[in-house]
Motif scaffolding. Structure first.
Motif, PDB file in Angstrom:
ATOM      1  N   LEU A 134       0.830  -1.203   0.000  1.00  0.00           N
ATOM      2  CA  LEU A 134       0.000   0.000   0.000  1.00  0.00           C
ATOM      3  C   LEU A 134       0.864   1.252   0.000  1.00  0.00           C
ATOM      4  CD1 LEU A 134      -2.570  -1.014   2.766  1.00  0.00           C
ATOM      5  CD2 LEU A 134      -2.968  -1.040   0.288  1.00  0.00           C
ATOM      6  N   GLY A 135       0.376   2.280  -0.680  1.00  0.00           N
ATOM      7  CA  GLY A 135       1.049   3.568  -0.654  1.00  0.00           C
ATOM      8  C   GLY A 135       0.728   4.295   0.639  1.00  0.00           C
ATOM      9  N   PRO A 136       1.533   5.297   0.995  1.00  0.00           N
ATOM     10  CA  PRO A 136       1.322   6.016   2.265  1.00  0.00           C
ATOM     11  C   PRO A 136      -0.006   6.767   2.318  1.00  0.00           C
ATOM     12  CG  PRO A 136       2.969   7.123   0.907  1.00  0.00           C
ATOM     13  CD  PRO A 136       2.691   5.805   0.262  1.00  0.00           C
ATOM     14  N   ASP A 137      -0.555   7.118   1.152  1.00  0.00           N
ATOM     15  CA  ASP A 137      -1.785   7.916   1.123  1.00  0.00           C
ATOM     16  C   ASP A 137      -3.039   7.098   0.785  1.00  0.00           C
ATOM     17  OD1 ASP A 137      -0.198  10.164   1.602  1.00  0.00           O
ATOM     18  OD2 ASP A 137       0.165  10.466  -0.533  1.00  0.00           O
ATOM     19  N   GLN A 138      -2.885   5.804   0.557  1.00  0.00           N
ATOM     20  CA  GLN A 138      -4.053   5.000   0.202  1.00  0.00           C
ATOM     21  C   GLN A 138      -4.944   4.796   1.422  1.00  0.00           C
ATOM     22  OE1 GLN A 138      -1.871   1.773  -2.012  1.00  0.00           O
ATOM     23  NE2 GLN A 138      -3.512   2.081  -3.493  1.00  0.00           N
ATOM     24  N   LYS A 139      -6.194   5.217   1.291  1.00  0.00           N
ATOM     25  CA  LYS A 139      -7.140   5.160   2.412  1.00  0.00           C
ATOM     26  C   LYS A 139      -7.750   3.766   2.490  1.00  0.00           C
ATOM     27  CE  LYS A 139      -8.215  10.099   2.248  1.00  0.00           C
ATOM     28  NZ  LYS A 139      -7.155  10.427   1.266  1.00  0.00           N
ATOM     29  N   VAL A 140      -7.036   2.873   3.141  1.00  0.00           N
ATOM     30  CA  VAL A 140      -7.468   1.485   3.290  1.00  0.00           C
ATOM     31  C   VAL A 140      -7.396   1.114   4.761  1.00  0.00           C
ATOM     32  CG1 VAL A 140      -6.978  -0.913   2.716  1.00  0.00           C
ATOM     33  CG2 VAL A 140      -6.649   0.859   0.984  1.00  0.00           C
ATOM     34  N   ASP A 141      -8.477   0.557   5.290  1.00  0.00           N
ATOM     35  CA  ASP A 141      -8.489   0.050   6.661  1.00  0.00           C
ATOM     36  C   ASP A 141      -7.829  -1.323   6.629  1.00  0.00           C
ATOM     37  OD1 ASP A 141      -9.231  -1.345   9.056  1.00  0.00           O
ATOM     38  OD2 ASP A 141     -10.835   0.118   9.370  1.00  0.00           O
ATOM     39  N   GLU A 142      -6.622  -1.404   7.126  1.00  0.00           N
ATOM     40  CA  GLU A 142      -5.848  -2.639   7.007  1.00  0.00           C
ATOM     41  C   GLU A 142      -6.483  -3.815   7.752  1.00  0.00           C
ATOM     42  OE1 GLU A 142      -1.644  -2.012   7.702  1.00  0.00           O
ATOM     43  OE2 GLU A 142      -1.798   0.029   6.879  1.00  0.00           O
ATOM     44  N   ASN A 143      -7.101  -3.555   8.884  1.00  0.00           N
ATOM     45  CA  ASN A 143      -7.745  -4.638   9.636  1.00  0.00           C
ATOM     46  C   ASN A 143      -8.933  -5.229   8.866  1.00  0.00           C
ATOM     47  OD1 ASN A 143      -6.013  -4.537  11.906  1.00  0.00           O
ATOM     48  ND2 ASN A 143      -7.158  -2.783  12.727  1.00  0.00           N
ATOM     49  N   LYS A 144      -9.750  -4.346   8.287  1.00  0.00           N
ATOM     50  CA  LYS A 144     -10.874  -4.814   7.478  1.00  0.00           C
ATOM     51  C   LYS A 144     -10.379  -5.561   6.245  1.00  0.00           C
ATOM     52  CE  LYS A 144     -14.323  -1.334   8.798  1.00  0.00           C
ATOM     53  NZ  LYS A 144     -15.181  -0.212   8.313  1.00  0.00           N
ATOM     54  N   LEU A 145      -9.289  -5.058   5.668  1.00  0.00           N
ATOM     55  CA  LEU A 145      -8.727  -5.707   4.484  1.00  0.00           C
ATOM     56  C   LEU A 145      -8.258  -7.117   4.823  1.00  0.00           C
ATOM     57  CD1 LEU A 145      -7.796  -5.658   1.558  1.00  0.00           C
ATOM     58  CD2 LEU A 145      -5.718  -4.467   2.299  1.00  0.00           C
ATOM     59  N   ILE A 146      -7.595  -7.271   5.949  1.00  0.00           N
ATOM     60  CA  ILE A 146      -7.129  -8.593   6.389  1.00  0.00           C
ATOM     61  C   ILE A 146      -8.309  -9.549   6.550  1.00  0.00           C
ATOM     62  CG2 ILE A 146      -6.107  -9.852   8.329  1.00  0.00           C
ATOM     63  CD1 ILE A 146      -4.249  -7.414   8.718  1.00  0.00           C
ATOM     64  N   ASP A 147      -9.386  -9.067   7.153  1.00  0.00           N
ATOM     65  CA  ASP A 147     -10.583  -9.902   7.351  1.00  0.00           C
ATOM     66  C   ASP A 147     -11.170 -10.344   6.012  1.00  0.00           C
ATOM     67  OD1 ASP A 147     -10.377  -9.718  10.086  1.00  0.00           O
ATOM     68  OD2 ASP A 147     -11.792  -8.043  10.272  1.00  0.00           O
ATOM     69  N   GLU A 148     -11.246  -9.422   5.064  1.00  0.00           N
ATOM     70  CA  GLU A 148     -11.810  -9.745   3.748  1.00  0.00           C
ATOM     71  C   GLU A 148     -10.927 -10.739   2.999  1.00  0.00           C
ATOM     72  OE1 GLU A 148     -14.711  -9.022   2.314  1.00  0.00           O
ATOM     73  OE2 GLU A 148     -15.283  -8.155   4.238  1.00  0.00           O
TER      74      GLU A 148
END
Length: 235
Positions: A174-188
């Motif tokens: 991920l880039g420093p500015d990408q608005k991604v919730d990492e915890n939710k991403l891991i779950d998905e």
């Protein structure tokens, strides 16, 4: 040795060399760029002469290519046969390419082979609130030409994670500015059987290019030209 034997040996060496080149880790390629490029060029030359029926020259070229690659292997004290490059997944719009994009892809390449999913036009507009300056096919072709990219393709229009499923990466970068919730991403990812994917975020932009962004470039263009006549802009 007969012509047929020379041909068969050249074909065998070329196939083997192509497989070895694929196993060279990206950070070795970057470190030994000139040597690696020469090895690739001699491999292509060997294929050319093989097709032309000049089997001796093909064999000489591929042996020289092997020597170049062996020099990297020897210097790094490694065994390419044991190297299994990791897959690194990167996604983004990549509209107006600037040094910040290059640094992101360069950093990602340190972890393995970089696969890039280029955002579709409609998805980019939804996220950024404006249409990309360059359409999706234009952006894809530019990304494909960047040396840190192993493979690039257009992302799924409806489901971002389908692109991740397509690559099945070891690393999602991920880039420093990408608005991604990492915890939710891991779950998905876990729901889709991709629980082994490691998520790595580039902590910050490289200081030299900290102010490089597509938005800042667009703003500067508007600032310079929005009130000028067409003739001034063409100049």
């Amino acid at each position: 040795m007969s012509d047929e034997e020379v041909k068969n040996r050249a074909e065998k060496y070329i196939r083997g060399m192509e497989e070895r080149l694929k196993k060279v880790p990206p950070f070795f390629i970057e470190k030994y760029r000139k040597i690696y490029d020469l090895a690739q060029q001699y491999t292509q030359d060997a294929k050319y002469y093989l097709e032309k029926g000049d089997y001796i020259t093909a064999l000489v070229d591929i042996v020289y290519a092997e020597g170049l690659l062996d020099s990297i292997v020897f210097n790094e004290n490694t065994n390419l046969e044991l190297q299994i490059p990791k897959k690194v997944f990167v996604a983004g719009t990549f509209d107006i390419i600037h040094p910040g994009h290059i640094e992101l892809l360069k950093e990602a390449s340190k972890y393995g082979l970089v696969y890039v999913a280029v955002a579709r036009d409609k998805n980019s507009e939804k996220v950024k609130g404006r249409r990309p300056i360059n359409d999706e096919n234009h952006r894809l072709e530019v990304i494909k030409s960047i040396r840190y990219v192993y493979e690039a393709f257009l992302g799924d229009e409806n489901d971002f994670l389908k692109s991740v499923e397509r690559v099945r990466p070891d690393v999602l970068f991920l880039g420093p500015d990408q608005k991604v919730d990492e915890n939710k991403l891991i779950d998905e990812l876990k729901k889709r059987g991709l629980e082994s994917v490691q998520i790595i975020r580039m902590p910050q932009r490289i200081s030299t290019y900290a102010h490089s962004s597509t938005s800042s470039i667009i703003q500067e263009i508007v600032k310079r030209y929005c009130n000028k006549k067409d003739d001034d802009i063409r100049e």
